[in-house]
Design an enzyme around this catalytic site. Structure first.
Site, short mmCIF file in Angstrom:
data_model
loop_
_atom_site.label_atom_id
_atom_site.label_comp_id
_atom_site.label_asym_id
_atom_site.label_seq_id
_atom_site.Cartn_x
_atom_site.Cartn_y
_atom_site.Cartn_z
N GLN A 267 -5.32 -1.81 9.71
CA GLN A 267 -4.91 -3.11 9.18
C GLN A 267 -5.42 -4.23 10.08
O GLN A 267 -5.17 -4.24 11.29
CB GLN A 267 -3.38 -3.19 9.08
CG GLN A 267 -2.86 -4.42 8.38
CD GLN A 267 -3.22 -4.43 6.90
OE1 GLN A 267 -3.16 -3.43 6.23
NE2 GLN A 267 -3.59 -5.60 6.39
N LYS B 292 0.83 -1.21 0.00
CA LYS B 292 0.00 0.00 0.00
C LYS B 292 0.86 1.26 0.00
O LYS B 292 0.57 2.22 -0.73
CB LYS B 292 -0.93 -0.02 1.22
CG LYS B 292 -1.99 -1.13 1.15
CD LYS B 292 -2.69 -1.34 2.47
CE LYS B 292 -3.65 -2.53 2.41
NZ LYS B 292 -4.24 -2.84 3.72
N ASP C 150 -11.32 2.44 3.43
CA ASP C 150 -11.54 1.00 3.31
C ASP C 150 -13.01 0.69 3.00
O ASP C 150 -13.35 -0.41 2.58
CB ASP C 150 -11.13 0.28 4.60
CG ASP C 150 -9.83 -0.50 4.44
OD1 ASP C 150 -9.46 -0.77 3.29
OD2 ASP C 150 -9.21 -0.83 5.45
#
Length: 965
Positions: A131, A87, A156
């Protein structure tokens, strides 16, 4: 792989894709002897290139702007680290500022929530991902954590709000990255989604369920299958589009797939493979070899959905940054105004104020573009605004700046604040312009005395008026505490210097604590000022003890007084030090009202915390016996004062009767100080309203006093150039200056004021015309607002308007805002808008390099019509002392009566060529001006025979204040 599965590239073939943003793109398709492979790697690369171009454009739109992404990780799982590195690599390639926020495994849920909240409130952060899984030692609710991320930064797409928006077909939120990536790959296959039969294997929150929703809103007919679904193979064989995300390696066989179908494999599983050096390989949930022979289009694993997940995460981040920029550039507020229903006859101010329910102040703050982190709520009707908003909006163009001043007033006042409130209600609620009122905070002295409050009146007010006129958020109390702390330290220092020898005094000022002796930072500044370069207290010589420890203040030169925020005539002269413990060290002094403190002027003129701290340090409280100034910094109190005033430097947010925003901040006297609200409040307002908006502020008393200081002191300090001046006038005041009978508070008006009298109006016009000239002297267009009263006649109004226009006023209008609210000031608002459209010709009245007396003469002759200024011997001596001390280049603050252009309140009209006597001069070094006293001006009002306190009461059943105006 067997040769029969080999593929050939045909780059002349393209797959068209229609994105959610409405744009078509074309990507090379990879043609297979069986299925066409949809390369997520290639598509993701194309998306990253598009995003890089968007980010470059953002940097051109706003200098130094960079989208910000924060990746929060708890613990250090290596599989998570791999994803995070992917990422960050993609973000760096695009130009996104991606930061890995790694937190220890020992972190608690509360600590993690606090960290996420900090990121939510950070304007540099546009996207936040947490995460998963959380690698922690403590129990943490992962759903609570994902929902703690602001929906506006949830790139997200996992927040309940964003999930809910997707569920109802609102695709304007953030879409979950993996399903969105799947949809993009399907579109790039060229297969028509609308009308197709889609089957989704798996119903997980992250992939299956949102993928089904996205397909549904793309007009596919969707079936979701899961572990309890019967006849699974039969259902999958009917699918034109098959999305698989079940977490079982190679579960879907070729026989499950309809020939020619699009197959999107979201799975990623590790499978043993002895032929690989690692002993394993990655496979999906679909048997790739079998599917390749049946499907029309197929995503590989790896290189299919995986790269797309990261690409769509980046796309969400850039989309969030673009929305941030759009909000920043948006000039029009989404302001919901409050309707007014004016009654006749017009009720009392308090009845009107209580009849209107204010908006929740948090709602108003959001409407005008403030972020939650920038607002500190004091209940639900008032709030403080963080100075950080100025940093966030530093590149935003400021709005128009309008000052509201008045003609020489009667003792009743001419409605300057009422006019200001009517104007902002008209501009904001009726002309739909972003508009902010910026007012001073009123002292409690007049509230409990005779003048009353300062919230405006009638249907043009600040609400809630009780809170506005009383404690508000405690700023004046903070000023009082800081002022009196300095006074206490001043007298205490004199006492200790008079009762101790040099060595003993030095030892007490620099004591050994646990065997360690050191100077405080403020004491080191004192040493620097004395030219002593030593930093170890033990190295000073006996000859250096005295200069460091003794200020040698001359009591006869002390200028600092204690303050209290009530009217108390018995504090005008007092003696301090009469207790036997003070050993006969007494002196005569006095109290002032709190708003007369120099600290209030410092608060109003400061541009930042650092600037305020320096101004506090520079305040001169007295002179020493050698004639040198003694400052607050010399007394060691600067830091303590700054601590007391830290929150007071933040402006206060309230609202008008019609729901438009009002900033209330600082309230310095308009005679011995400059009489304007704070620079910081104006700066906050100017940035929030934007280039087409308006900030309207007022200056105390008439234009000769408040407006002159607004320009020569406040605007000189801030660097702002006002676009227009509104001059408030009344027929009543004009008649008084034409020779009308005295106007006395509490007494009935003479019939000269209640009947038409054109002769008195004609004779009184010179006063108004001098105020028009005052505005023109600064290069400002002057809009005269005639504040209508019920006894006025149309002929009187026309006479005033005609004279004003002939004298060079930009416009002259009659306003009825007291009775009608903003609707009664629409004509005034139109005139102000037109005036602000003129080129800004603002100029200051004098240069700072002029000698102090020349600056006084410039003000007196231009603003008052005086012939010259005459100094008393004491004033002459003090001007020489101040000039020698380095204060000669400061602006002048003229302190004179407000009821006349002259130094005598009994002289009305607009006399010319008179002599203005300056009796005394002193410096307000922290505020940054020299005060010229034109006669005696009391800084401590007294209570009248019947003060307002007789009428003020608390209803203990309702909790409401009664008898307030």
């Amino acid at each position: 792989m067997a040769s029969k599965f080999a593929y050939q590239l045909e780059p002349e073939k393209f797959i068209l894709s229609h994105g959610l943003d409405g744009e078509w793109t074309a990507e090379p398709a990879i043609k297979m002897s069986g299925a066409k492979i949809i390369s997520g790697t290639a598509v993701a690369k194309s998306i990253r290139e598009e995003l890089r171009n968007e980010v470059t454009a953002m940097g051109k739109q706003l200098a130094d702007f960079v989208p910000g992404l924060r990746i929060v990780q708890v613990g250090g799982r290596e599989d998570s680290n791999v994803y995070i590195r992917m990422k960050i690599k993609a973000a760096t390639e695009i130009g996104i500022d991606a930061v890995h926020v790694q937190l220890p495994r020992s972190i608690t849920e509360v600590e993690l929530l606090d960290k996420i909240n900090d990121l939510n409130e950070d304007p540099r952060v546009h996207g936040i991902i947490v995460q998963m899984p959380l690698d922690c030692d403590t129990t943490i609710d992962s759903h609570r954590i994902t929902d703690a991320v602001s929906p506006e930064k949830d790139v997200d797409g996992l927040h309940t709000v964003n999930e809910g928006r997707l569920a109802i077909g609102d695709l304007g939120g953030f879409l979950p990255c993996t399903p969105w990536g799947c949809l993009e790959l399907i579109r790039r296959s060229g297969v028509e989604i609308a009308g197709a039969r889609a089957v989704v294997l798996g119903r997980s929150k992250i992939v299956g369920t949102p993928a089904a929703e996205l397909l549904k809103w793309a007009n596919a007919t969707v079936t979701v299958c899961h572990s309890k679904t019967r006849n699974l193979e039969e259902i999958t064989r009917s699918a034109d589009i098959l999305v698989v995300g079940i977490g079982v390696a190679e579960m879907v066989k070729g026989s499950w797939i309809k020939p020619g179908a699009v197959v999107i494999d979201c799975g990623i599983n590790v499978k043993p493979d002895a032929t690989k050096a690692s002993g394993s390989k990655l496979v999906g949930d679909v048997d790739y070899a079998e599917a390749l022979q049946v499907a029309g289009h197929l995503t590989p694993v790896p290189g299919g959905v995986g790269p797309m997940t990261v690409a769509m995460l980046m796309k969400n981040t850039v989309r969030s940054a673009a929305r941030f920029l759009e909000r920043l550039a948006t000039n029009q507020w989404a302001l919901q105004t409050l309707p007014l229903k004016p009654l006749r006859p017009v009720p009392s101010d308090i009845v009107i104020a209580r009849a209107q329910k204010p908006k929740d102040i948090a709602v108003l703050a959001k409407e005008i573009g403030l972020e939650a982190r920038e607002v500190s709520l004091y209940g639900n009707k008032k709030a403080k605004i963080s100075l950080s908003v100025l940093e966030r909006l530093k590149d935003k163009e400021a709005g128009h700046y309008v000052v509201v001043a008045g003609m020489t007033p009667t003792p009743l006042g001419e409605g300057k604040t009422t006019t200001l409130m009517g104007l902002v209600q008209a501009l904001g609620a009726h002309k739909l312009r972003n508009t902010m009122a910026a007012l001073r905070q009123p002292s409690q002295g007049p509230t409990f005395g005779i003048k009353g409050g300062a919230a405006g009146g009638g249907y043009a007010q600040v609400i809630p008026m009780e809170e506005f006129n009383l404690h508000l958020t405690g700023d004046i109390h903070a000023v009082s505490a800081a002022n009196n702390l300095l006074a206490a330290q001043l007298d205490t220092r004199i006492f200790h210097e008079n009762t101790q020898k040099d060595k003993a005094l030095y030892d007490r000022l620099v004591p050994a604590i646990k065997g360690l002796r050191k100077f405080s930072p403020i004491q080191l500044r004192r040493l620097q000022k004395l030219g002593i370069t030593k930093t170890d207290p033990n190295t000073l010589t006996e000859e250096e003890y005295g200069p460091f420890a003794r200020l040698d203040i001359d009591p006869e030169t002390i200028m600092w007084e204690r303050v209290v925020d009530i009217n108390d005539r018995y504090l005008r002269t007092i003696t301090v030090g009469q207790s036997p413990t003070e050993k006969g060290i007494t002196r005569e002094t006095r109290f002032s009202i709190s708003v007369a403190s120099e600290i209030m002027a410092v608060l109003a003129l400061s541009r930042s915390l650092e600037d305020m701290k320096q101004r506090l340090a520079d305040m001169v409280v007295a002179f020493d016996k050698r004639g040198k100034p003694v400052t607050a910094d010399d007394l060691g109190v600067t830091g303590a004062l700054a601590v007391l005033l830290k929150d007071a430097l933040e402006p206060n947010l309230m609202q008008s009767l019609e729901g438009t925003p009002v900033l209330v901040h600082a309230g310095p006297f308009a005679n011995i100080a400059h009489g304007c609200n704070s620079i910081i409040a104006d700066e906050v307002g100017l940035k929030l309203v934007g280039k087409d908006g308006f900030v309207c502020t007022e200056a105390g008393f008439g234009s000769d006093i408040g407006m002159e200081k607004f320009c020569n002191i406040k605007c000189r300090t801030s660097g702002r150039k006002p676009n227009a001046m509104v001059l408030v006038a009344t027929v009543r005041a004009i008649k008084m200056h034409g020779g009308g009978a005295p106007v006395t508070p509490g007494a009935p008006l003479n019939k000269q004021y209640t009947e038409e009298n054109l002769e008195l109006v004609q004779k009184g016009l010179p006063n108004l015309l001098q105020h028009i000239e005052n505005g023109k002297a600064f290069g400002m267009p002057v809009v005269v607002s005639l504040n209508a009263h019920s006894a006025d006649t149309p002929a009187e109004h026309e006479l005033v308007k005609k004279a004003a226009l002939e004298a060079g006023a930009f416009a002259a209008v009659v306003s009825t805002h007291w009775a009608d609210g903003g609707a009664g000031a629409v004509e005034l608002a139109d005139a102000v808008i037109r005036a602000c459209e003129q080129g800004n010709q603002f100029r200051l009245l004098y240069d700072l390099e002029l000698p102090l007396v020349d600056k006084m003469n410039k003000i007196a002759t231009t603003m008052y019509g005086a012939g010259k200024v005459v100094l008393s011997p004491a004033a002459e001596e003090k001007i020489k002392r101040l000039t020698d001390a380095g204060f000669g280049n400061l602006p002048i603050c003229m302190s004179k009566v407000s009821g006349s252009f002259t130094g005598d309140a009994k002289i009305k009209g607009a006399p010319k060529g008179f002599t203005l006597d300056v009796e005394d001069v002193y410096v307000s070094a922290g505020a940054g001006f020299v005060v010229a006293m034109c006669g005696e001006v009391t800084k401590m009002p007294g209570l009248p025979t019947r003060p307002a306190i007789y009428d003020i009461d608390l209803n203990t059943e309702t909790g409401q204040i009664e008898g307030l105006f």
